[in-house]
Write a protein that holds these residues in place. Structure first.
Motif, PDB file in Angstrom:
ATOM      1  N   GLN A 181      28.513  21.004 -11.924  1.00 31.13           N
ATOM      2  CA  GLN A 181      27.529  19.963 -11.659  1.00 31.13           C
ATOM      3  C   GLN A 181      27.987  18.599 -12.198  1.00 31.13           C
ATOM      4  N   LEU A 182      28.646  18.629 -13.368  1.00 31.11           N
ATOM      5  CA  LEU A 182      29.069  17.370 -13.976  1.00 31.11           C
ATOM      6  C   LEU A 182      30.281  16.774 -13.282  1.00 31.11           C
ATOM      7  N   ALA A 183      31.020  17.582 -12.525  1.00 26.83           N
ATOM      8  CA  ALA A 183      32.177  17.072 -11.793  1.00 26.83           C
ATOM      9  C   ALA A 183      31.751  16.012 -10.778  1.00 26.83           C
ATOM     10  N   ARG A 184      30.505  16.088 -10.350  1.00 28.93           N
ATOM     11  CA  ARG A 184      29.984  15.098  -9.395  1.00 28.93           C
ATOM     12  C   ARG A 184      29.272  13.951 -10.110  1.00 28.93           C
ATOM     13  N   ARG A 185      29.248  14.008 -11.428  1.00 29.87           N
ATOM     14  CA  ARG A 185      28.588  12.962 -12.216  1.00 29.87           C
ATOM     15  C   ARG A 185      29.521  12.554 -13.351  1.00 29.87           C
ATOM     16  N   ARG A 186      30.661  11.985 -13.016  1.00 26.54           N
ATOM     17  CA  ARG A 186      31.711  11.729 -13.996  1.00 26.54           C
ATOM     18  C   ARG A 186      31.306  10.721 -15.061  1.00 26.54           C
ATOM     19  N   LEU A 187      30.349   9.876 -14.753  1.00 22.00           N
ATOM     20  CA  LEU A 187      29.916   8.890 -15.735  1.00 22.00           C
ATOM     21  C   LEU A 187      29.234   9.540 -16.946  1.00 22.00           C
ATOM     22  N   LEU A 188      28.832  10.789 -16.772  1.00 16.44           N
ATOM     23  CA  LEU A 188      28.128  11.472 -17.854  1.00 16.44           C
ATOM     24  C   LEU A 188      29.073  12.193 -18.809  1.00 16.44           C
ATOM     25  N   PHE A 189      30.373  12.257 -18.468  1.00 16.10           N
ATOM     26  CA  PHE A 189      31.306  13.045 -19.269  1.00 16.10           C
ATOM     27  C   PHE A 189      31.420  12.531 -20.706  1.00 16.10           C
ATOM     28  N   LYS A 190      31.635  11.200 -20.879  1.00 21.66           N
ATOM     29  CA  LYS A 190      31.832  10.665 -22.226  1.00 21.66           C
ATOM     30  C   LYS A 190      30.611  10.866 -23.119  1.00 21.66           C
ATOM     31  N   PRO A 191      29.412  10.481 -22.662  1.00 16.47           N
ATOM     32  CA  PRO A 191      28.250  10.737 -23.529  1.00 16.47           C
ATOM     33  C   PRO A 191      28.018  12.225 -23.760  1.00 16.47           C
TER      34      PRO A 191
END
Length: 278
Positions: free
Chosen positions: A96-106
């Protein structure tokens, strides 16, 4: 953790603490509520998927030890394949996070903060664990003293119980296991009850008194850091603690624990008796 004299399963407590730490870390790291809500939703979804897969894999491995499909639903027995559940939950979350890369760092910062929050609690939890099989004396129903250390040489299971404890429903399973697993010594350690009361209770269950021991002053359970009933401890042949289970279990989950003690344990045949209906 315990509520009065009754124990909450340690896995449930650990999962609760981990999720609470994770949600707290998210709140501290992610100021934007909309993004945080997305992560929280994904986290709960991952948890549900992980639990479902963990239970499903456990049932696939030990389904023959359940009397009926209806017994599959009784998750109080603690039957989970943790590794499969963790992989499934993480796999879903990463997908799911692969499509929301902006969320990786936080998300990475939240993960690190979760470890910082949970690490002291984990250290404290392990510090409460019992050590080796104590060289202490219990008594048989006739008053004969018995040293726990004398049972070393074979894997030992100690179930701490009392007749007044409603969750101590695993007693028939343990008594049955004494016959099914002759290479393991199973000790039923009663807490603080009179020998006559224990004998009467066992007669009512048509149960053998073999390896039923008394701990009248709870000295042994205190040495083993038992905080609630029922608690079952699994020691290897050298007396080293391998596993600890707070709460009831089924024949299937008991077999899974016994396999940790002796990997060569074979799955016991299911017999058509009232003991098997769990």
């Amino acid at each position: 953790m315990n509520l009065g004299p009754f124990a909450l399963p340690e896995g449930l407590v650990a999962l609760f603490v981990l999720m609470l730490s994770w949600l707290l870390a998210l709140r501290l790291v992610m100021a934007q509520k909309r993004r945080r809500d997305v992560i929280v939703t994904l986290s709960w979804n991952a948890l549900v998927i992980g639990l479902f897969v963990a239970r499903l894999i456990f049932l696939f491995r030990f389904h023959e030890l359940y009397a009926s499909p209806l017994a599959y639903l009784d998750i109080r027995d603690g039957g989970w394949h943790v590794e499969s559940g963790v992989l499934a939950g993480l796999g879903y979350l990463l997908t799911q996070l692969a499509r929301r890369r902006l969320l990786f760092k936080p998300l990475l910062r939240a993960g690190l903060l979760t470890l910082i929050i949970a690490a002291p609690l984990t250290w404290w939890w392990h510090a409460q664990e019992a050590g080796d099989l104590p060289d202490m004396q219990a008594t048989e129903l006739d008053g004969t003293p018995v040293s726990l250390a004398s049972f070393k040489g074979k894997p030992v299971v100690i179930n701490v119980w009392a007749s007044w404890c409603p969750p101590c429903r695993e007693m028939p399973v343990l008594i049955d296991a004494q016959q099914r697993y002759p290479h393991v010594t199973i000790l039923l350690l009663n807490q603080g009850e009179h020998p006559d009361s224990v004998s009467e209770y066992l007669r009512g269950m048509s149960a053998s008194t073999e390896h039923v021991l008394l701990d009248p002053a709870a000295n042994i359970s205190n040495a083993l850091n038992v905080v609630g009933l029922p608690t079952t401890l699994f020691f290897d042949a050298n007396g080293k603690l391998i596993s600890k289970r707070m709460g009831e279990f089924s024949k299937a989950s008991l077999h899974a624990y016994l396999r940790q003690l002796s990997p060569d344990s074979t799955t016991p045949a299911v017999k058509n008796s009232s003991i098997d209906k769990r």
